[in-house]
Enzyme design. Structure first.
Site, short mmCIF file in Angstrom:
data_model
loop_
_atom_site.label_atom_id
_atom_site.label_comp_id
_atom_site.label_asym_id
_atom_site.label_seq_id
_atom_site.Cartn_x
_atom_site.Cartn_y
_atom_site.Cartn_z
N SER A 170 -8.08 -5.19 6.17
CA SER A 170 -9.45 -5.71 6.15
C SER A 170 -9.57 -7.04 5.44
O SER A 170 -10.49 -7.81 5.70
CB SER A 170 -10.39 -4.69 5.51
OG SER A 170 -10.00 -4.40 4.17
N GLY A 172 -8.66 -1.01 7.38
CA GLY A 172 -8.21 0.35 7.14
C GLY A 172 -6.74 0.60 7.38
O GLY A 172 -6.25 1.70 7.10
N ASN A 177 -4.34 -0.20 1.23
CA ASN A 177 -4.83 1.11 1.67
C ASN A 177 -3.85 2.23 1.35
O ASN A 177 -4.26 3.37 1.13
CB ASN A 177 -5.15 1.08 3.16
CG ASN A 177 -6.38 0.24 3.46
OD1 ASN A 177 -7.44 0.44 2.87
ND2 ASN A 177 -6.25 -0.72 4.36
N ASP A 197 -19.79 -4.29 -2.15
CA ASP A 197 -18.87 -3.20 -2.44
C ASP A 197 -17.91 -3.52 -3.58
O ASP A 197 -17.16 -2.66 -4.03
CB ASP A 197 -18.09 -2.79 -1.18
CG ASP A 197 -17.18 -3.90 -0.64
OD1 ASP A 197 -17.05 -4.96 -1.28
OD2 ASP A 197 -16.61 -3.69 0.45
N HIS A 240 -14.29 -6.46 -1.27
CA HIS A 240 -13.90 -7.53 -0.36
C HIS A 240 -14.58 -8.84 -0.75
O HIS A 240 -15.72 -8.84 -1.21
CB HIS A 240 -14.30 -7.17 1.08
CG HIS A 240 -13.65 -5.95 1.60
ND1 HIS A 240 -14.17 -4.69 1.42
CD2 HIS A 240 -12.50 -5.78 2.30
CE1 HIS A 240 -13.37 -3.79 1.98
NE2 HIS A 240 -12.36 -4.43 2.53
#
Length: 226
Positions: free
Chosen positions: A47, A84, A115, A196, A199
């Protein structure tokens, strides 16, 4: 994504005290039209390459492309980021991705592993998958710049020691370039992050581009000489 958020929030909090963002660099100017024969850079990652929650053209690959061309380094950056992706998932799609490039990449950027860490997967598995990915690029004679990741502190010193060592050790083994920690330019700076706190936002992407552009340009020039 919930695991991603929780773990990297802890990573950001532990790695750096909260501070106000330094003035962000001016937005990279749009480059002139790119020549059809410009060398291709393949951005193969998760991502952080895919441009999670950003508008089209605001992610790392397109902004890096604009910066390189504006700085006098012709290049076309192909975004092969998938949000992801673990290293295992990326390894599964690597051959298909490379076989379906219209033009063989001159250079690849590989940004994976975050991840794996956020799911608590064994570092040995991450290392094995990244090693296989780099081996495939080696077989195809495509030089690589690795953009690294660090383990969240809550996973413990043993895990972090094994995980964090993966990128410098594989870079040496495969003679790849290395950006030790891709998110370093935005760590602890909320003004450069999405809500969040995981990112980078558009300004954060510009900061990362500014921190990595010169290294990528040098790697591309070296690859063109090979």
């Amino acid at each position: 994504m919930r695991y991603l958020t929780l773990a990297i929030v802890m990573l950001l909090a532990a790695c750096s005290p909260e501070k106000a963002a330094d003035p962000a660099p001016s937005a990279t100017p749009a480059a002139a039209p790119i020549a059809a024969d410009a060398p291709v850079i393949l951005a193969f990652g998760d991502s952080l390459y895919a441009g999670y929650q950003l508008n089209p053209g605001e992610g790392y690959p397109p902004r890096l492309e604009a910066a390189l061309n504006a700085g006098g380094t012709p290049a076309r950056v192909v975004n092969a980021g998938v949000s992801g992706d673990t290293t295992a998932a990326a390894l599964q799609r690597l051959t298909f991705t490379l076989d379906n490039q219209p033009v063989k990449p001159t250079l690849a950027l590989v940004g994976l592993g975050g991840n794996d860490m956020l799911r608590g997967l064994p570092p040995e598995q991450t290392r094995q998958n990244l090693d296989a990915i780099l081996t495939e690029f080696d077989k195809r004679q495509i030089p690589v710049v690795l953009t690294g990741m660090l383990a969240a502190p809550n996973l413990g010193e043993d895990y972090a020691g094994k995980f964090n060592a993966i990128w410098p050790e594989l870079a040496r083994k495969h003679k790849a370039g290395l950006v030790p920690f891709f998110l370093q330019p935005v760590i602890g700076q909320k003004a450069l992050m999405l809500e969040d706190n995981v990112h980078p936002n558009a300004q954060g992407v510009e900061r990362i581009v500014a921190a990595t552009q010169a290294q990528v340009a040098e790697a591309l020039k070296a690859a063109l000489k090979e």
